[in-house]
Design a protein around this motif. Structure first.
Motif, PDB file in Angstrom:
ATOM      1  N   THR A 108      -6.234  -5.372   0.496  1.00  0.00           N
ATOM      2  CA  THR A 108      -5.246  -4.352   0.841  1.00  0.00           C
ATOM      3  C   THR A 108      -4.081  -4.953   1.614  1.00  0.00           C
ATOM      4  N   ASN A 113      -6.957   4.390  -0.537  1.00  0.00           N
ATOM      5  CA  ASN A 113      -5.575   3.947  -0.685  1.00  0.00           C
ATOM      6  C   ASN A 113      -4.629   5.087  -1.035  1.00  0.00           C
ATOM      7  N   THR A 151      -1.174   1.094   0.570  1.00  0.00           N
ATOM      8  CA  THR A 151      -1.874  -0.086   1.078  1.00  0.00           C
ATOM      9  C   THR A 151      -0.916  -0.872   1.976  1.00  0.00           C
TER      10      THR A 151
END
Length: 275
Positions: free
Chosen positions: A71, A105, A109
């Motif tokens: 991420t 998410n 992100t």
């Protein structure tokens, strides 16, 4: 809740020591304010700690460390992208789908904010701009030391909608107020100097990083975050043609969440680990 400072050689040892400092008598909530974790090589790990922690995460339903690290920096995508510009283009194409398929998410992100920061005039590519700035400065006779900022949070970000009641209590009083405007505040000197990720270029052409978190969950996120930040630092250094240095992570509030009994075996002293 008291502060602490950790200084270790790699991500595994730094994460272990930070957790140990939280899991002490007299700290029933296992949390602290204003914690500082300094990692001399954040892409390096102890394979035994990594394996044991990932196993515990699988058993407890947490995402794998690699998932968390991605991420912040998608290492596999970067490895098959020939340039930073190509990495940015490919990630931007994938970004809406990544936000849809993973509930975690849904609001974006970290890397999405790096390559598509929501500026007033559209998405801002901070990654390529920062690489170009570092490269130009490093090539000069008197490079600026601290002129490399990367925003993650946005002033208009809503509160997270997926926190439990306990998580909301833990997050109380830890709001952030970013002041650096990506794509606008491009002067080498002067205000502002506050950001979520700040990079420093020393006189030996070594790039260091400081990351600021308002809150850090040590089980769910911290290890993967350290690793992802280390990979981001290494990528920036490589493409700016300098060397990667150290990572410092500052958390306004750090906490070991969940059942501590499941984590303690991973935190036990092991003779094979070197401080």
């Amino acid at each position: 809740m008291s502060l602490f400072v950790v200084d270790k050689a790699n991500t595994s040892l730094a994460w272990q020591e930070a957790c140990r400092k939280l899991d002490v008598p007299g700290n029933p909530k296992r949390d602290a304010l204003h914690t500082t974790v300094h990692i001399r090589n954040a892409v390096a790990e102890d394979p035994h700690v990594r394996a044991e922690f990932d196993q515990m995460r699988r058993e407890r339903g947490y995402p794998l460390i690699e998932t968390v690290a991605n991420t912040i920096f998608p290492a596999e995508l970067a490895a098959v992208s020939s340039t930073p510009e190509e990495l940015v283009r490919r990630y931007r194409v994938m970004y809406p789908r990544l936000c849809r398929i993973d509930r975690g998410n849904a609001t974006g992100t970290y890397f999405g904010r790096i390559v598509a920061y929501p500026g007033e005039n559209g998405p801002v590519d901070q990654l390529t701009a920062l690489i170009n700035r570092i490269r130009r400065q490093a090539a000069g006779r008197g490079p600026m030391t601290a002129a490399y900022e990367m925003d993650i949070a946005h002033p208009d970000d809503p509160a997270a909608s997926d926190l439990t009641d306990d998580d909301r209590d833990a997050d109380a009083g830890t709001w952030s107020a970013p002041v650096h405007a990506a794509g606008k505040d491009n002067g080498l000197r002067g205000f502002p100097c506050l950001s979520h990720c700040s990079f420093q270029l020393d006189r030996n052409r070594v790039l260091h990083a400081v990351a600021l978190y308002r809150s850090h969950y040590m089980v769910a996120r911290a290890y993967g975050n350290y690793l992802g930040l280390g990979r981001l630092l290494a990528y920036l250094a490589k493409h700016a043609e300098v060397r990667p240095g150290t990572l410092m992570v500052i958390a306004g509030h750090a906490q070991i969440e969940g059942d501590i009994r499941a984590l303690r075996p991973v935190l036990q002293d092991q003779a094979r680990l070197a401080a």
